[in-house]
Structures are given as structure tokens and as C-alpha cells.
Write a protein that holds these residues in place. Structure first.
Motif, PDB file in Angstrom:
ATOM      1  N   ARG A 146       0.834  -1.214   0.000  1.00  0.00           N
ATOM      2  CA  ARG A 146       0.000   0.000   0.000  1.00  0.00           C
ATOM      3  C   ARG A 146       0.867   1.262   0.000  1.00  0.00           C
ATOM      4  O   ARG A 146       0.517   2.274  -0.623  1.00  0.00           O
ATOM      5  N   ALA A 147       2.000   1.216   0.703  1.00  0.00           N
ATOM      6  CA  ALA A 147       2.916   2.366   0.671  1.00  0.00           C
ATOM      7  C   ALA A 147       3.457   2.594  -0.731  1.00  0.00           C
ATOM      8  O   ALA A 147       3.552   3.731  -1.204  1.00  0.00           O
ATOM      9  N   ALA A 148       3.798   1.482  -1.428  1.00  0.00           N
ATOM     10  CA  ALA A 148       4.266   1.626  -2.818  1.00  0.00           C
ATOM     11  C   ALA A 148       3.169   2.180  -3.707  1.00  0.00           C
ATOM     12  O   ALA A 148       3.416   2.977  -4.613  1.00  0.00           O
ATOM     13  N   GLY A 149       1.895   1.753  -3.442  1.00  0.00           N
ATOM     14  CA  GLY A 149       0.779   2.300  -4.216  1.00  0.00           C
ATOM     15  C   GLY A 149       0.616   3.791  -3.977  1.00  0.00           C
ATOM     16  O   GLY A 149       0.339   4.551  -4.898  1.00  0.00           O
ATOM     17  N   ALA A 150       0.766   4.219  -2.717  1.00  0.00           N
ATOM     18  CA  ALA A 150       0.668   5.649  -2.429  1.00  0.00           C
ATOM     19  C   ALA A 150       1.774   6.427  -3.129  1.00  0.00           C
ATOM     20  O   ALA A 150       1.548   7.512  -3.677  1.00  0.00           O
ATOM     21  N   GLU A 151       2.991   5.857  -3.124  1.00  0.00           N
ATOM     22  CA  GLU A 151       4.090   6.527  -3.841  1.00  0.00           C
ATOM     23  C   GLU A 151       3.822   6.590  -5.333  1.00  0.00           C
ATOM     24  O   GLU A 151       4.147   7.576  -6.001  1.00  0.00           O
ATOM     25  N   HIS A 152       3.209   5.513  -5.884  1.00  0.00           N
ATOM     26  CA  HIS A 152       2.871   5.531  -7.314  1.00  0.00           C
ATOM     27  C   HIS A 152       1.850   6.622  -7.617  1.00  0.00           C
ATOM     28  O   HIS A 152       1.985   7.366  -8.601  1.00  0.00           O
ATOM     29  N   GLN A 153       0.798   6.740  -6.768  1.00  0.00           N
ATOM     30  CA  GLN A 153      -0.178   7.808  -6.974  1.00  0.00           C
ATOM     31  C   GLN A 153       0.482   9.178  -6.851  1.00  0.00           C
ATOM     32  O   GLN A 153       0.152  10.113  -7.592  1.00  0.00           O
ATOM     33  N   LEU A 154       1.438   9.306  -5.917  1.00  0.00           N
ATOM     34  CA  LEU A 154       2.156  10.569  -5.763  1.00  0.00           C
ATOM     35  C   LEU A 154       2.948  10.903  -7.015  1.00  0.00           C
ATOM     36  O   LEU A 154       2.965  12.061  -7.471  1.00  0.00           O
ATOM     37  N   GLN A 155       3.608   9.910  -7.606  1.00  0.00           N
ATOM     38  CA  GLN A 155       4.356  10.142  -8.857  1.00  0.00           C
ATOM     39  C   GLN A 155       3.432  10.582  -9.982  1.00  0.00           C
ATOM     40  O   GLN A 155       3.759  11.489 -10.758  1.00  0.00           O
ATOM     41  N   LEU A 156       2.250   9.928 -10.099  1.00  0.00           N
ATOM     42  CA  LEU A 156       1.307  10.322 -11.148  1.00  0.00           C
ATOM     43  C   LEU A 156       0.853  11.767 -10.960  1.00  0.00           C
ATOM     44  O   LEU A 156       0.767  12.541 -11.933  1.00  0.00           O
ATOM     45  N   LEU A 157       0.552  12.163  -9.699  1.00  0.00           N
ATOM     46  CA  LEU A 157       0.127  13.543  -9.451  1.00  0.00           C
ATOM     47  C   LEU A 157       1.252  14.529  -9.723  1.00  0.00           C
ATOM     48  O   LEU A 157       1.034  15.622 -10.254  1.00  0.00           O
ATOM     49  N   GLN A 158       2.496  14.145  -9.375  1.00  0.00           N
ATOM     50  CA  GLN A 158       3.622  15.037  -9.663  1.00  0.00           C
ATOM     51  C   GLN A 158       3.830  15.205 -11.163  1.00  0.00           C
ATOM     52  O   GLN A 158       4.144  16.298 -11.636  1.00  0.00           O
ATOM     53  N   GLN A 159       3.664  14.115 -11.917  1.00  0.00           N
ATOM     54  CA  GLN A 159       3.778  14.230 -13.384  1.00  0.00           C
ATOM     55  C   GLN A 159       2.684  15.138 -13.937  1.00  0.00           C
ATOM     56  O   GLN A 159       2.935  15.983 -14.806  1.00  0.00           O
ATOM     57  N   GLU A 160       1.455  14.964 -13.437  1.00  0.00           N
ATOM     58  CA  GLU A 160       0.363  15.813 -13.901  1.00  0.00           C
ATOM     59  C   GLU A 160       0.619  17.272 -13.533  1.00  0.00           C
ATOM     60  O   GLU A 160       0.380  18.192 -14.322  1.00  0.00           O
ATOM     61  N   LEU A 161       1.129  17.512 -12.320  1.00  0.00           N
ATOM     62  CA  LEU A 161       1.435  18.867 -11.890  1.00  0.00           C
ATOM     63  C   LEU A 161       2.541  19.486 -12.739  1.00  0.00           C
ATOM     64  O   LEU A 161       2.475  20.655 -13.115  1.00  0.00           O
ATOM     65  N   GLY A 162       3.578  18.680 -13.080  1.00  0.00           N
ATOM     66  CA  GLY A 162       4.643  19.197 -13.939  1.00  0.00           C
ATOM     67  C   GLY A 162       4.137  19.564 -15.314  1.00  0.00           C
ATOM     68  O   GLY A 162       4.546  20.568 -15.910  1.00  0.00           O
ATOM     69  N   ALA A 163       3.211  18.737 -15.869  1.00  0.00           N
ATOM     70  CA  ALA A 163       2.648  19.047 -17.183  1.00  0.00           C
ATOM     71  C   ALA A 163       1.852  20.346 -17.152  1.00  0.00           C
ATOM     72  O   ALA A 163       1.883  21.143 -18.087  1.00  0.00           O
ATOM     73  N   VAL A 164       1.128  20.572 -16.039  1.00  0.00           N
ATOM     74  CA  VAL A 164       0.347  21.810 -15.921  1.00  0.00           C
ATOM     75  C   VAL A 164       1.271  23.023 -15.851  1.00  0.00           C
ATOM     76  O   VAL A 164       1.065  24.043 -16.510  1.00  0.00           O
TER      77      VAL A 164
END
Length: 614
Positions: free
Chosen positions: A469-487
């Protein structure tokens, strides 16, 4: 040394060599006695282009001869490869089997020499030339077009789609090659249209030939009538000569007229004969072409029927052999497990108990340390999530979807912390219970050993779930960071309209990509997918710089790779044929349905469950 070699046909390879800025070297010169006897540490460092097209056996020999060299291997598009073989007279079955054998050998060789051997499609080199290794010295301004497509190329593409293993081999080949193109092969429609025009011209010539035959029949009838008329005129002339012997002058005029008519008639007859001969030659040539096309069609039909029969027989034999192999493997595993159990029981019970007691204490200390490390990781992740929440709030208050995702991650983080605390409390309670049970209860050594193993397995399972679950949270964090960088990097954001930019990004989300990310997040949060184990077991995935969960969903399961030490996808599909028939990813099915249905993840876990029931 670095070598650029080709497995494509020689004609295509010669047309493409000019776009690479490397010095050329023939295969014979490379295998000269002075080169073949050179030591590996004395290999020249200069990059070379082998001007001859090589076979897989020759490529294997070069890899063995130069173990420290790097190879870039070019291959032709399958449609062009099969089209050239059909044009050279190979039957469809021969061309398809030859291509499949070559690609299987190349993929096996690439899997063995993955660090030294890079594959790329020669026909797509102009699309993404920058993706090629720098030492290849690809020159886009000197790009050489491929030979024009023919109708045989279209036949090759159709043959590739109809072949049983064609699509699967093509997908594996694309996944193992450099990403020069993501689309399908594009035909040269202009060349195909020109060939279709030539076919229409042949049809027009056949129609003209039919008209010429009709004219020939008409002329033959006219010639027959003229011959009959000529005979009548000759008879009349003879009669006139007998009756008009005294009329010499009239007779001379009649002779002159007759001579002129006879000369014109012969000229006309000669002209008609030449036209008839030319028409007959055209008819024979057209008939020969039609016979050739009919023979080719019959050969293709016979080869297709034979290929279907062979495929049916091979499918039946393969199913029978797979069932027999699975049964033998299960029996062998069962015998091995029984032998191991007998050997373990043969050891001294007292020594085993003391050793297990010491290992148990060590394992409890190790689990406590891992739990502390997991709490630190979760706290670090929580800190990053708080920072990300503050940053997203400053960017836009109207982005409801991003806010919902962050709230979901916060909730999951809190649940994860609660679960970690619960696991720690259970560890403490278990340690107290173990001390109390050691003083009060007088169970046998074997029963206590089994109880400790069950408790340890339960704690390890909870720890793996927490880490997942911690790895899943880190994966979701990476996806949000990528989306934030694109914005942040968008032009609209820089001009002061962040809300509209985020709205456009959400609207342009690819449904297939979104589904893949959701499935990847699902298996990452499972204890059966171990990211570190997967990357260490398969270093090519780490080198490709791709998300390991997405790689397993797209390619890993089809290639027989394991997501972790606790799940065996091939064994799962063989044990449960209904899952294999559904076409779903085996780990995804186990997480969604298999666990609830009581299915096993691997033969080892199946054996452990059987021992616990005993």
C-alpha cells in the motif's frame, strides 16, 4: 568495437546503407585470418558497418567472436520481407515458416545478449532516427527511401495476419526493438495504384484482342467470298477469251484490268495475313499469362489448406502434451515436498526447537525494524503529500478531480498508518502471549512450531500488504507530480489561465491509458507484486525506464515473467483454464476474483496451505 549489421534482404540493405555515416566492411574481411585470430582485448574501437546481409547463424558467430563488442541489428518490415520472398517464388507456407523461424531465433538471441544487441526496424529508420544509438551516425539528410511496394507486399501483410503466430511474434519483436515507430506499416498506395493501372491496361488489351479476333473472322469470310468470286470471274474470262478472240484490243484492256485487280487483291491479302499473325501472337501471350496466374492461385490455395491441417494437428498435440506435462510436474512437486518433509522430521526435535526459538526472536526484532522503517517511509510520504496538497491549492481551487485524488491518498495514508500501528500492537500482544503461553501451556514442540510459523506468516503477510500500500501511495504521488509538472510547463498556465489548462488536460485523457494506470495501481497495492524483486529479476525492464507494473500488464505476463516470489502467472493459467480463456491478466484476476474464490497463487502456497490444514 561497435558493429552495425543487417538481417534484411541484400537489396533493401544496399538501398539504406548510404544514410549511416560509418565506414563499410564486408563480412569476409571481418572474418579474415588476422581478424578472426585477434584477442578480444585487442578489438578495434572504431564503429563499422557490415555491407553484407547476415543470417542468424552468422550474427551468432560474430557475437561469440567479439564478446566485448556492441551490435545494432537492422531488420526489414515483416510485410516487405514476406513480399520479397513471395516475389522470388516461395509459397506462402514457406515464406511464413521461414520468417517465423528467423524472428524466433533473433528474439532468443536478443534475450541472451540484451545488453550488447539492439534491434531496430530498417524500414522505419526515417521516423525516429534520433532513437538510434549515437555511434550509428544516422544522417537524416541522406535518407534513402525503401523500394516501392508491390502487390506481393500486400500479400505478405495478409499472410502475416492469417498466420497463427504472426501477430504474437510481431508484438514481441516491436516490444524488443528500439521505438522508431508506434504505428503499422504504411503501404505506398501510389505504386500499388500504378500496378492496378497496368492490370487495367492488360484487360483493355484483352478486349482489343477479342475485337481483333472478330475482325479476323469477318475478314476470313470476306476472303472466302472473294475467292469464290475470283473463280467465277476466271471462268467467265476463259469463256470471253474463247468467244472474243477477234476482239484483241478489248481483250488487252480486260487483261490489264484483271492484272491490276489481282495485284490489289494480293496486297490486301498480305496485309490481312500480317494482322492475323500479330493477333495470334497476342492471343498466345495473353493465354500464357492467364495460365500462370491460374497455377499460382492453385498453389496458394493448396498451401493454405495444408497449413490449416497442420495447425489443427499441432494444436491437438500441444494440448495433450501440456496436460501430460502439468500432471507430471504436479506429481514431481508433490514427491519432492514429501521427501523434504521426511528429511526435516528426521532431524533432532530439541535442536530444531532451540534454533527455531532463536530465529523467531531474531525475526521479531527484524520485523520490528522493518515496521519502524515502514513508518518512516509513510511519514516521509505523508510529508510529501502535505507539500503537494499545499502546492495544488496555490495553483487552482477549481481542480476538483485533483483535490479528490489527494483526499483519497490522505485517507489511504491514514488507513495505512492505522494498519501499521495495528500490526505493531499485534506484534506486542503476540510477544506477551508467547511469553504467557511458554509459562502456562505445555504443548508439544511440533504444535508450538506450527503455531509460531502461522503467526510469523500472518505478520509477514501484513507487512507485505503495508509495504504494497505504501508503494501504491508513492505511485499515486508520482502520477500527481507528473500531472502537476505538465500543468506548470503548459503555455496556458504561463499566460495566467491554469484552470482552463487543467480542464483541457483532463478532457484529453486517453481512456486506455487511464485504465492501464488504474490496473497498475491495483496490482502495486497488492502484496503479490514486488517492484524491487521484479526489477532485480529482469534488468531489461530497469534499463527500459518503464513503470514495472505497466510493463508486467502489457508484456511481462505474456512473456511468462513472475510479478513476485509469491505469484506464478503461468502456473495460475494452467491450473485454472477458465482464466486463460477469458484473456485477463492472471495477477489482476487473482486480486479481483481469485482470492475471494479460494484459488491459489502458486504451487508453493498451495503446498503450504495443505500442510497447515494437516
Amino acid at each position: 568495437m561497435k558493429l552495425l549489421v543487417s538481417l534484411a534482404p541484400q537489396a533493401l540493405w544496399q538501398a539504406k546503407q548510404g544514410q549511416f555515416g560509418l565506414s563499410h566492411l564486408s563480412y569476409a574481411a571481418l572474418n579474415a585470418p588476422d581478424q578472426a585470430d585477434a584477442a578480444p582485448e585487442k578489438e578495434p574501437a572504431q564503429a563499422r558497418l557490415i555491407s553484407d546481409s547476415l543470417s542468424v547463424a552468422q550474427l551468432t558467430a560474430l557475437l561469440n567472436q567479439y564478446p566485448n563488442s556492441e551490435f545494432a541489428v537492422a531488420y526489414a518490415a515483416p510485410e516487405q520481407q514476406l513480399g520479397l520472398q513471395l516475389a522470388q517464388g516461395d509459397t506462402p507456407e514457406q515464406a511464413a515458416n521461414s520468417w517465423c523461424r528467423q524472428i524466433k531465433a533473433v528474439l532468443q538471441l536478443q534475450q541472451q545478449q540484451r545488453r550488447r544487441l539492439k534491434l531496430f526496424n530498417l524500414s522505419f529508420s526515417a521516423n525516429q532516427g534520433a532513437a538510434l544509438p549515437a555511434w550509428v551516425q544516422y544522417q537524416a539528410d541522406k535518407h534513402q527511401p525503401c523500394p516501392l511496394d508491390s502487390l506481393y507486399t500486400v500479400l505478405g501483410a495478409q499472410l502475416l495476419r492469417q498466420h497463427d503466430n504472426g501477430a504474437a511474434l510481431l508484438a514481441r519483436l516491436d516490444a524488443s526493438s528500439l521505438p522508431l515507430s508506434t504505428g503499422a506499416y504504411q503501404f505506398n498506395l501510389a505504386a500499388l495504384q500504378q500496378q492496378a493501372g497496368d492490370t487495367r491496361a492488360l484487360d483493355a488489351a484483352n478486349a482489343a484482342l477479342a475485337d481483333a479476333n472478330a475482325d479476323r473472322a469477318s475478314l476470313n469470310s470476306q476472303l472466302t467470298a472473294a475467292n469464290d468470286e475470283r473463280n467465277v470471274l476466271l471462268q467467265q474470262l476463259q469463256h470471253v477469251q474463247q468467244e472474243l478472240e477477234q476482239l484483241f484490243q478489248k481483250k488487252q484492256r480486260v487483261k490489264q484490268q484483271y492484272s491490276q485487280l489481282e495485284q490489289d487483291y494480293r496486297t490486301e491479302v498480305a496485309s490481312l495475313s500480317e494482322k492475323l499473325q500479330h493477333g495470334a501472337q497476342t492471343v498466345e501471350k495473353t493465354a500464357s499469362q492467364l495460365h500462370g496466374l491460374q497455377d499460382e492461385l492453385q498453389r496458394i490455395t493448396a498451401a493454405h489448406n495444408q497449413l490449416q491441417q497442420q495447425h489443427t494437428q499441432a494444436t491437438v498435440q500441444l494440448a495433450a502434451s501440456n496436460d501430460e506435462r502439468d500432471l507430471l510436474l504436479q506429481q514431481l512437486q508433490h514427491v519432492q515436498q514429501e521427501l523434504e518433509q521426511l528429511f526435516q522430521k528426521k532431524q533432532s526435535v530439541k535442536q530444531q526447537y532451540s534454533q527455531l526459538e532463536q530465529d523467531y526472536r531474531t525475526e521479531v526484532a527484524s520485523l520490528s525494524a522493518k515496521l519502524q522503517h515502514g513508518e518512516q517511509t509513510v511519514e516521509k510520504t505523508a510529508g510529501q503529500l502535505h507539500k503537494l496538497q499545499d502546492q495544488v491549492k496555490r495553483i487552482t481551487d477549481g481542480h476538483n478531480q485533483s483535490q479528490q485524488q489527494l483526499n483519497s491518498i490522505n485517507t489511504e495514508r491514514d488507513q495505512l498508518l492505522q494498519q501499521l500501528q495495528q500490526v505493531q500492537q499485534e506484534l506486542e500482544q503476540y510477544y506477551i502471549k508467547w511469553q504467557q503461553a511458554e509459562q502456562k501451556l505445555n504443548y508439544s514442540d511440533t504444535a508450538r512450531d506450527k503455531q509460531q510459523q502461522r503467526e510469523l506468516s500472518k505478520l509477514e503477510s501484513q507487512l507485505r500488504k503495508s509495504k504494497a500500500r505504501a508503494a501504491g501511495a508513492e505511485h499515486q504521488l508520482q502520477l500527481l507530480q507528473q500531472e502537476l509538472g505538465a500543468v506548470k510547463s503548459s503555455t496556458l498556465w504561463k499566460s495566467g489561465a491554469p484552470v482552463r489548462a487543467l480542464t483541457r488536460l483532463v478532457k484529453k485523457t486517453d481512456p486506455a491509458r487511464q485504465k492501464l494506470q488504474q490496473e497498475a495501481a491495483l496490482i502495486i497495492t497488492s502484496e503479490y507484486f514486488d517492484i524491487d524483486w521484479y526489477l532485480q529479476r529482469y534488468p531489461d525492464v530497469a534499463e527500459a525506464n518503464i513503470n514495472p507494473a505497466e510493463h508486467y500488464l502489457k508484456f511481462g505476463a505474456n512473456e511468462g515473467r513472475m510479478p513476485g516470489p509469491l505469484f506464478d502467472g503461468d502456473w495460475y493459467l494452467k491450473r485454472y483454464p477458465d482464466v486463460a480463456q477469458s484473456g485477463i491478466n492472471p495477477l489482476l484476476h487473482f486480486i479481483k476474483f481469485g482470492q475471494l474464490e479460494g484459488r491459489s497463487a502458486s504451487p508453493k502456497l498451495l503446498a503450504d496451505n495443505s500442510m497447515r490444514e494437516d
